[in-house]
Design a protein around this motif. Structure first.
Motif, PDB file in Angstrom:
ATOM      1  N   LEU A 117    -190.139 -32.663 -29.973  1.00  0.00           N
ATOM      2  CA  LEU A 117    -189.726 -32.897 -31.353  1.00  0.00           C
ATOM      3  C   LEU A 117    -188.669 -33.993 -31.425  1.00  0.00           C
ATOM      4  O   LEU A 117    -188.764 -34.920 -32.230  1.00  0.00           O
ATOM      5  CB  LEU A 117    -189.191 -31.595 -31.962  1.00  0.00           C
ATOM      6  CG  LEU A 117    -188.568 -31.681 -33.354  1.00  0.00           C
ATOM      7  CD1 LEU A 117    -189.556 -32.251 -34.355  1.00  0.00           C
ATOM      8  CD2 LEU A 117    -188.078 -30.308 -33.811  1.00  0.00           C
ATOM      9  N   TYR A 118    -187.673 -33.910 -30.559  1.00  0.00           N
ATOM     10  CA  TYR A 118    -186.581 -34.882 -30.577  1.00  0.00           C
ATOM     11  C   TYR A 118    -187.073 -36.281 -30.241  1.00  0.00           C
ATOM     12  O   TYR A 118    -186.636 -37.267 -30.841  1.00  0.00           O
ATOM     13  CB  TYR A 118    -185.494 -34.445 -29.585  1.00  0.00           C
ATOM     14  CG  TYR A 118    -184.199 -35.215 -29.732  1.00  0.00           C
ATOM     15  CD1 TYR A 118    -183.296 -34.901 -30.748  1.00  0.00           C
ATOM     16  CD2 TYR A 118    -183.863 -36.236 -28.844  1.00  0.00           C
ATOM     17  CE1 TYR A 118    -182.104 -35.585 -30.887  1.00  0.00           C
ATOM     18  CE2 TYR A 118    -182.667 -36.931 -28.975  1.00  0.00           C
ATOM     19  CZ  TYR A 118    -181.795 -36.601 -30.000  1.00  0.00           C
ATOM     20  OH  TYR A 118    -180.608 -37.298 -30.137  1.00  0.00           O
ATOM     21  N   ILE A 134    -185.834 -35.771 -42.710  1.00  0.00           N
ATOM     22  CA  ILE A 134    -187.286 -35.874 -42.645  1.00  0.00           C
ATOM     23  C   ILE A 134    -187.835 -35.583 -44.038  1.00  0.00           C
ATOM     24  O   ILE A 134    -187.537 -34.546 -44.618  1.00  0.00           O
ATOM     25  CB  ILE A 134    -187.880 -34.884 -41.625  1.00  0.00           C
ATOM     26  CG1 ILE A 134    -187.293 -35.162 -40.227  1.00  0.00           C
ATOM     27  CG2 ILE A 134    -189.401 -34.992 -41.583  1.00  0.00           C
ATOM     28  CD1 ILE A 134    -187.693 -34.139 -39.188  1.00  0.00           C
ATOM     29  N   ASP A 135    -188.621 -36.504 -44.561  1.00  0.00           N
ATOM     30  CA  ASP A 135    -189.082 -36.350 -45.946  1.00  0.00           C
ATOM     31  C   ASP A 135    -190.351 -35.501 -46.043  1.00  0.00           C
ATOM     32  O   ASP A 135    -190.824 -34.928 -45.048  1.00  0.00           O
ATOM     33  CB  ASP A 135    -189.245 -37.720 -46.622  1.00  0.00           C
ATOM     34  CG  ASP A 135    -190.439 -38.519 -46.083  1.00  0.00           C
ATOM     35  OD1 ASP A 135    -191.317 -37.946 -45.398  1.00  0.00           O
ATOM     36  OD2 ASP A 135    -190.493 -39.737 -46.357  1.00  0.00           O
ATOM     37  N   LYS A 136    -190.904 -35.417 -47.239  1.00  0.00           N
ATOM     38  CA  LYS A 136    -192.044 -34.545 -47.497  1.00  0.00           C
ATOM     39  C   LYS A 136    -193.303 -34.958 -46.731  1.00  0.00           C
ATOM     40  O   LYS A 136    -194.222 -34.167 -46.543  1.00  0.00           O
ATOM     41  CB  LYS A 136    -192.352 -34.540 -48.999  1.00  0.00           C
ATOM     42  CG  LYS A 136    -191.290 -33.869 -49.834  1.00  0.00           C
ATOM     43  CD  LYS A 136    -191.514 -34.065 -51.313  1.00  0.00           C
ATOM     44  CE  LYS A 136    -192.707 -33.305 -51.809  1.00  0.00           C
ATOM     45  NZ  LYS A 136    -192.820 -33.366 -53.284  1.00  0.00           N
ATOM     46  N   ASN A 137    -193.343 -36.227 -46.305  1.00  0.00           N
ATOM     47  CA  ASN A 137    -194.503 -36.742 -45.588  1.00  0.00           C
ATOM     48  C   ASN A 137    -194.276 -36.843 -44.084  1.00  0.00           C
ATOM     49  O   ASN A 137    -194.989 -37.550 -43.387  1.00  0.00           O
ATOM     50  CB  ASN A 137    -194.877 -38.113 -46.154  1.00  0.00           C
ATOM     51  CG  ASN A 137    -195.168 -38.051 -47.641  1.00  0.00           C
ATOM     52  OD1 ASN A 137    -195.879 -37.162 -48.112  1.00  0.00           O
ATOM     53  ND2 ASN A 137    -194.600 -38.964 -48.411  1.00  0.00           N
ATOM     54  N   PHE A 170    -187.914 -44.947 -40.824  1.00  0.00           N
ATOM     55  CA  PHE A 170    -187.686 -45.399 -39.454  1.00  0.00           C
ATOM     56  C   PHE A 170    -188.776 -44.941 -38.498  1.00  0.00           C
ATOM     57  O   PHE A 170    -189.107 -45.635 -37.551  1.00  0.00           O
ATOM     58  CB  PHE A 170    -186.313 -44.927 -38.962  1.00  0.00           C
ATOM     59  CG  PHE A 170    -185.186 -45.709 -39.554  1.00  0.00           C
ATOM     60  CD1 PHE A 170    -184.919 -46.999 -39.127  1.00  0.00           C
ATOM     61  CD2 PHE A 170    -184.397 -45.178 -40.565  1.00  0.00           C
ATOM     62  CE1 PHE A 170    -183.879 -47.744 -39.674  1.00  0.00           C
ATOM     63  CE2 PHE A 170    -183.355 -45.908 -41.118  1.00  0.00           C
ATOM     64  CZ  PHE A 170    -183.095 -47.201 -40.670  1.00  0.00           C
ATOM     65  N   ASN A 171    -189.299 -43.754 -38.701  1.00  0.00           N
ATOM     66  CA  ASN A 171    -190.403 -43.253 -37.880  1.00  0.00           C
ATOM     67  C   ASN A 171    -191.340 -42.454 -38.765  1.00  0.00           C
ATOM     68  O   ASN A 171    -190.887 -41.730 -39.669  1.00  0.00           O
ATOM     69  CB  ASN A 171    -189.896 -42.366 -36.738  1.00  0.00           C
ATOM     70  CG  ASN A 171    -189.828 -43.100 -35.415  1.00  0.00           C
ATOM     71  OD1 ASN A 171    -190.063 -44.310 -35.355  1.00  0.00           O
ATOM     72  ND2 ASN A 171    -189.506 -42.391 -34.357  1.00  0.00           N
ATOM     73  N   LYS A 172    -192.622 -42.572 -38.514  1.00  0.00           N
ATOM     74  CA  LYS A 172    -193.616 -41.814 -39.264  1.00  0.00           C
ATOM     75  C   LYS A 172    -194.210 -40.718 -38.380  1.00  0.00           C
ATOM     76  O   LYS A 172    -194.150 -40.778 -37.158  1.00  0.00           O
ATOM     77  CB  LYS A 172    -194.725 -42.744 -39.754  1.00  0.00           C
ATOM     78  CG  LYS A 172    -194.256 -43.775 -40.776  1.00  0.00           C
ATOM     79  CD  LYS A 172    -195.430 -44.605 -41.284  1.00  0.00           C
ATOM     80  CE  LYS A 172    -194.979 -45.586 -42.357  1.00  0.00           C
ATOM     81  NZ  LYS A 172    -196.101 -46.388 -42.877  1.00  0.00           N
ATOM     82  N   ASN A 173    -194.796 -39.731 -39.058  1.00  0.00           N
ATOM     83  CA  ASN A 173    -195.493 -38.647 -38.356  1.00  0.00           C
ATOM     84  C   ASN A 173    -194.607 -37.943 -37.325  1.00  0.00           C
ATOM     85  O   ASN A 173    -194.991 -37.771 -36.162  1.00  0.00           O
ATOM     86  CB  ASN A 173    -196.765 -39.174 -37.689  1.00  0.00           C
ATOM     87  CG  ASN A 173    -197.758 -39.715 -38.700  1.00  0.00           C
ATOM     88  OD1 ASN A 173    -197.987 -39.100 -39.743  1.00  0.00           O
ATOM     89  ND2 ASN A 173    -198.340 -40.866 -38.405  1.00  0.00           N
ATOM     90  N   ILE A 174    -193.417 -37.550 -37.771  1.00  0.00           N
ATOM     91  CA  ILE A 174    -192.554 -36.735 -36.912  1.00  0.00           C
ATOM     92  C   ILE A 174    -193.318 -35.466 -36.533  1.00  0.00           C
ATOM     93  O   ILE A 174    -194.030 -34.891 -37.362  1.00  0.00           O
ATOM     94  CB  ILE A 174    -191.248 -36.372 -37.656  1.00  0.00           C
ATOM     95  CG1 ILE A 174    -190.509 -37.644 -38.082  1.00  0.00           C
ATOM     96  CG2 ILE A 174    -190.363 -35.492 -36.790  1.00  0.00           C
ATOM     97  CD1 ILE A 174    -190.184 -38.610 -36.968  1.00  0.00           C
ATOM     98  N   THR A 212    -192.634 -22.000 -41.855  1.00  0.00           N
ATOM     99  CA  THR A 212    -191.743 -23.151 -41.805  1.00  0.00           C
ATOM    100  C   THR A 212    -192.524 -24.414 -41.489  1.00  0.00           C
ATOM    101  O   THR A 212    -193.204 -24.497 -40.462  1.00  0.00           O
ATOM    102  CB  THR A 212    -190.651 -22.959 -40.734  1.00  0.00           C
ATOM    103  OG1 THR A 212    -189.919 -21.774 -41.034  1.00  0.00           O
ATOM    104  CG2 THR A 212    -189.699 -24.141 -40.712  1.00  0.00           C
ATOM    105  N   SER A 213    -192.404 -25.404 -42.377  1.00  0.00           N
ATOM    106  CA  SER A 213    -193.118 -26.666 -42.193  1.00  0.00           C
ATOM    107  C   SER A 213    -192.274 -27.794 -42.756  1.00  0.00           C
ATOM    108  O   SER A 213    -191.581 -27.623 -43.756  1.00  0.00           O
ATOM    109  CB  SER A 213    -194.471 -26.616 -42.912  1.00  0.00           C
ATOM    110  OG  SER A 213    -195.096 -27.889 -42.893  1.00  0.00           O
TER     111      SER A 213
END
Length: 217
Positions: A134-135, A156-159, A34-38, A49-50
């Motif tokens: 962030l939100y 949020i996935d690994k990318n 739905f969104n990239k580069n959070i 933490t990442s």
């Protein structure tokens, strides 16, 4: 002779069945992006933490995290306990409460039921501007409330892509945020969708040993 044949069948039968299963198609449903580069949380907190290289569930507790204790208990019981065994999974709860004793109290209550894997659940302090930034990088159902909290959880996935589903209840509804107050949402949507993302990015590319991890700290 009969005994040899029976023994051979006992050995070959289960082996053949295992090979048959391993060759079959695994049924899982890829989740939508739905969104990239959070916004990367590591840009705010210079620690370990990442979002990257982890499959993440993020929640927003605001400046009164104790008001979210019931919801945190729900997600702990229904989701975190099922996924905490995986090396690349982590839960991140963002808050803006400077009272560390409140956070410590919440952590202690939750940790009682999560054995030695509670380190996978990060409670991270951010200021109001950082939380808002962030939100706002997420696709959301509603803005943060006046306490900088949300009733939604996000994958949020690994990318650093926000993930979800587009065919909820077979009516084509998009789901990119999950209701923390609904056990049904947590069990049948958030857990299932996170497992699907996990399969896509981890199970299909790593060994079981790599997925579960050894000697984690």
């Amino acid at each position: 002779m009969k005994k040899k044949i029976i023994l051979a069948l006992l050995f070959i039968g289960p082996l053949g069945f295992f090979i048959f299963l391993s060759l079959g198609d695994v049924n899982f449903k890829p989740c939508e992006i739905f969104n990239k580069n959070i916004v990367e949380i590591a840009t705010f907190k210079k620690d370990t933490t990442s979002f990257e290289n982890h499959i993440n569930i993020i929640t927003f507790l605001g400046n009164k995290p104790e008001a979210k204790e019931v919801q945190l208990f729900n997600i702990n019981q229904v989701v975190f306990k099922k996924l905490k065994k995986y090396k690349r999974f982590q839960m991140i709860s963002v808050h803006s409460d400077l009272d560390s004793l409140k956070i410590k109290s919440i952590q202690e209550k939750l940790a009682k039921t999560t054995d030695d894997k509670f380190f996978k659940w990060k409670f991270i302090y951010l200021d109001s501007l950082e939380i808002t930034k962030l939100y706002q990088s997420l696709k959301t159902l509603a803005p943060l409330d006046d306490r900088l909290a949300s009733n939604q959880a996000f994958i949020i996935d690994k990318n650093r892509n926000q993930r979800g589903r587009t065919d909820d209840d077979k009516i084509g509804e998009e789901v990119f945020a999950y209701d923390l107050s609904s056990i049904n949402d947590l069990k049948n949507k958030l857990l299932v969708d996170t497992e699907n993302v996990f399969y896509e990015q981890e199970v299909s590319t790593t060994s079981r040993k790599e997925r579960l991890g050894k000697n984690e700290e």
